[in-house]
Design a protein around this motif. Sequence first.
Motif, mmCIF file in Angstrom:
data_model
loop_
_atom_site.group_PDB
_atom_site.id
_atom_site.type_symbol
_atom_site.label_atom_id
_atom_site.label_comp_id
_atom_site.label_asym_id
_atom_site.label_seq_id
_atom_site.Cartn_x
_atom_site.Cartn_y
_atom_site.Cartn_z
ATOM 1 N N ARG A 22 -4.452 -0.459 -9.615
ATOM 2 C CA ARG A 22 -3.248 0.168 -10.138
ATOM 3 C C ARG A 22 -2.349 0.536 -8.969
ATOM 4 N NH1 ARG A 22 -5.009 -1.552 -13.936
ATOM 5 N NH2 ARG A 22 -5.503 -0.671 -15.940
ATOM 6 N N ILE A 23 -1.060 0.239 -9.117
ATOM 7 C CA ILE A 23 -0.064 0.777 -8.200
ATOM 8 C C ILE A 23 0.146 2.206 -8.674
ATOM 9 C CG2 ILE A 23 2.312 0.611 -7.372
ATOM 10 C CD1 ILE A 23 0.726 -1.856 -6.567
ATOM 11 N N ASP A 24 -0.196 3.196 -7.845
ATOM 12 C CA ASP A 24 -0.112 4.574 -8.315
ATOM 13 C C ASP A 24 1.064 5.353 -7.739
ATOM 14 O OD1 ASP A 24 -1.206 5.244 -5.747
ATOM 15 O OD2 ASP A 24 -3.213 5.073 -6.592
ATOM 16 N N THR A 25 1.668 4.841 -6.689
ATOM 17 C CA THR A 25 2.915 5.420 -6.190
ATOM 18 C C THR A 25 3.830 4.288 -5.761
ATOM 19 O OG1 THR A 25 2.082 5.664 -3.936
ATOM 20 C CG2 THR A 25 1.862 7.574 -5.364
ATOM 21 N N LEU A 26 5.110 4.484 -5.998
ATOM 22 C CA LEU A 26 6.087 3.472 -5.609
ATOM 23 C C LEU A 26 7.441 4.144 -5.457
ATOM 24 C CD1 LEU A 26 6.813 0.475 -5.127
ATOM 25 C CD2 LEU A 26 7.211 0.293 -7.578
ATOM 26 N N SER A 27 8.038 4.030 -4.282
ATOM 27 C CA SER A 27 9.392 4.535 -4.099
ATOM 28 C C SER A 27 10.190 3.516 -3.297
ATOM 29 C CB SER A 27 9.401 5.904 -3.414
ATOM 30 O OG SER A 27 9.085 5.792 -2.051
ATOM 31 N N TYR A 28 11.450 3.443 -3.639
ATOM 32 C CA TYR A 28 12.375 2.510 -2.995
ATOM 33 C C TYR A 28 13.617 3.291 -2.608
ATOM 34 C CZ TYR A 28 16.114 -0.924 -2.678
ATOM 35 O OH TYR A 28 17.184 -1.657 -2.258
ATOM 36 N N ILE A 67 -13.977 3.879 -5.861
ATOM 37 C CA ILE A 67 -12.528 3.931 -6.028
ATOM 38 C C ILE A 67 -11.955 4.115 -4.630
ATOM 39 C CG2 ILE A 67 -10.568 5.191 -6.987
ATOM 40 C CD1 ILE A 67 -12.441 6.086 -9.247
ATOM 41 N N THR A 68 -11.043 3.244 -4.262
ATOM 42 C CA THR A 68 -10.445 3.297 -2.935
ATOM 43 C C THR A 68 -9.056 2.681 -2.981
ATOM 44 O OG1 THR A 68 -10.834 2.862 -0.592
ATOM 45 C CG2 THR A 68 -11.453 1.122 -2.140
ATOM 46 N N GLY A 69 -8.369 2.689 -1.869
ATOM 47 C CA GLY A 69 -7.037 2.111 -1.829
ATOM 48 C C GLY A 69 -6.353 2.409 -0.515
ATOM 49 N N PHE A 70 -5.034 2.300 -0.530
ATOM 50 C CA PHE A 70 -4.257 2.596 0.668
ATOM 51 C C PHE A 70 -2.833 2.969 0.296
ATOM 52 C CE2 PHE A 70 -3.982 -2.060 0.196
ATOM 53 C CZ PHE A 70 -2.613 -2.262 0.226
ATOM 54 N N ASN A 71 -2.160 3.573 1.258
ATOM 55 C CA ASN A 71 -0.734 3.866 1.168
ATOM 56 C C ASN A 71 -0.040 3.028 2.225
ATOM 57 O OD1 ASN A 71 -1.064 5.940 -0.798
ATOM 58 N ND2 ASN A 71 -1.777 7.276 0.838
ATOM 59 N N MET A 72 1.121 2.492 1.869
ATOM 60 C CA MET A 72 1.842 1.626 2.787
ATOM 61 C C MET A 72 3.314 2.019 2.782
ATOM 62 S SD MET A 72 1.991 -2.562 2.786
ATOM 63 C CE MET A 72 2.685 -2.719 1.165
ATOM 64 N N LYS A 73 3.904 2.002 3.958
ATOM 65 C CA LYS A 73 5.341 2.246 4.088
ATOM 66 C C LYS A 73 5.949 1.078 4.847
ATOM 67 C CE LYS A 73 8.716 5.631 5.665
ATOM 68 N NZ LYS A 73 8.903 6.960 6.271
ATOM 69 N N ASP A 89 14.375 6.196 11.049
ATOM 70 C CA ASP A 89 15.652 6.731 10.562
ATOM 71 C C ASP A 89 16.738 5.666 10.466
ATOM 72 O OD1 ASP A 89 14.479 9.206 10.409
ATOM 73 O OD2 ASP A 89 15.384 9.979 12.253
ATOM 74 N N ASP A 90 16.580 4.572 11.214
ATOM 75 C CA ASP A 90 17.575 3.502 11.205
ATOM 76 C C ASP A 90 17.344 2.489 10.087
ATOM 77 O OD1 ASP A 90 18.765 4.535 13.544
ATOM 78 O OD2 ASP A 90 17.334 3.451 14.805
ATOM 79 N N ALA A 91 16.284 2.643 9.333
ATOM 80 C CA ALA A 91 15.951 1.654 8.292
ATOM 81 C C ALA A 91 17.044 1.609 7.223
ATOM 82 C CB ALA A 91 14.612 1.996 7.657
ATOM 83 N N LEU A 92 17.405 0.396 6.844
ATOM 84 C CA LEU A 92 18.351 0.212 5.742
ATOM 85 C C LEU A 92 17.633 0.335 4.403
ATOM 86 C CD1 LEU A 92 20.363 -2.872 7.075
ATOM 87 C CD2 LEU A 92 21.054 -0.460 7.105
ATOM 88 N N ILE A 93 16.396 -0.108 4.384
ATOM 89 C CA ILE A 93 15.588 -0.090 3.162
ATOM 90 C C ILE A 93 14.204 0.443 3.511
ATOM 91 C CG2 ILE A 93 14.503 -1.505 1.372
ATOM 92 C CD1 ILE A 93 16.784 -3.559 1.894
ATOM 93 N N THR A 94 13.707 1.328 2.669
ATOM 94 C CA THR A 94 12.354 1.850 2.841
ATOM 95 C C THR A 94 11.620 1.754 1.508
ATOM 96 O OG1 THR A 94 13.123 3.412 4.518
ATOM 97 C CG2 THR A 94 10.980 3.846 3.532
ATOM 98 N N ILE A 95 10.435 1.222 1.560
ATOM 99 C CA ILE A 95 9.584 1.129 0.374
ATOM 100 C C ILE A 95 8.252 1.790 0.711
ATOM 101 C CG2 ILE A 95 8.349 -0.415 -1.207
ATOM 102 C CD1 ILE A 95 10.567 -2.491 -0.671
ATOM 103 N N GLU A 96 7.832 2.688 -0.159
ATOM 104 C CA GLU A 96 6.514 3.305 -0.019
ATOM 105 C C GLU A 96 5.719 2.954 -1.264
ATOM 106 O OE1 GLU A 96 6.313 7.364 1.396
ATOM 107 O OE2 GLU A 96 8.398 7.205 2.084
ATOM 108 N N ILE A 97 4.494 2.519 -1.043
ATOM 109 C CA ILE A 97 3.658 2.093 -2.162
ATOM 110 C C ILE A 97 2.225 2.561 -1.938
ATOM 111 C CG2 ILE A 97 3.202 -0.172 -1.131
ATOM 112 C CD1 ILE A 97 3.356 -1.334 -3.993
ATOM 113 N N GLY A 98 1.591 2.976 -3.001
ATOM 114 C CA GLY A 98 0.182 3.344 -2.963
ATOM 115 C C GLY A 98 -0.552 2.530 -4.013
ATOM 116 N N ILE A 99 -1.730 2.087 -3.668
ATOM 117 C CA ILE A 99 -2.514 1.265 -4.587
ATOM 118 C C ILE A 99 -3.963 1.736 -4.565
ATOM 119 C CG2 ILE A 99 -2.916 -0.519 -2.838
ATOM 120 C CD1 ILE A 99 -2.758 -2.600 -5.149
ATOM 121 N N SER A 100 -4.561 1.770 -5.734
ATOM 122 C CA SER A 100 -5.983 2.120 -5.878
ATOM 123 C C SER A 100 -6.698 0.960 -6.547
ATOM 124 C CB SER A 100 -6.149 3.365 -6.756
ATOM 125 O OG SER A 100 -5.574 4.476 -6.150
#
Length: 163
Positions: A22-28, A67-73, A89-100
């Motif tokens: 499951r993707i449990d966190t996602l931000s764009y 149950i395991t997973g990771f967080n990625m930015k 701070d200079d990033a034009l686009i940032t995506i954060e995702i967590g998966i279990s």
Amino acid sequence: MGDSVDKSGSSIVSKIAFQSFRIDTLSYYSKPLINLLMSPDMVDFQNSLLNLGNRNPILLQKSLCYITGFNMKLSYFAKDLKEEDRKEDDALITIEIGISGTFRVSKNDRLPLDVEETLVKIQTPTILFPFARAAVTSVLSSAGFPSVIMPLINVVELSRQNK
């Protein structure tokens, strides 16, 4: 992953088997820049800044399931910004995702617990990464950017570097 040969000797049976994810966190986030809206090709999708943090595995004894997973930015920058000058701070686009993910352990002929835990910590991010990668591609496409396919990476080595 801790494979063994079955009694007939004709196939490989895994002692730790992937079950679900499951993707449990996602931000764009995309900087609200007119240039970015008018010219999405200004983004360097080939050279992103990637941070990966593994989650500690939890063994559910009753169901013999980890149950395991990771967080990625992921941070994407303007093509004209030199790689050595890039800061988050200079990033034009940032995506954060967590998966279990859930991984079932063989009831019979189990590995020693320390070996089993090491295999889970090392191998499960590699199994889950393609699902996170596909989600990132989908988010970027839905956000109006050209098709982006994240390059293959050595998840195990990246995890070690980001401890």
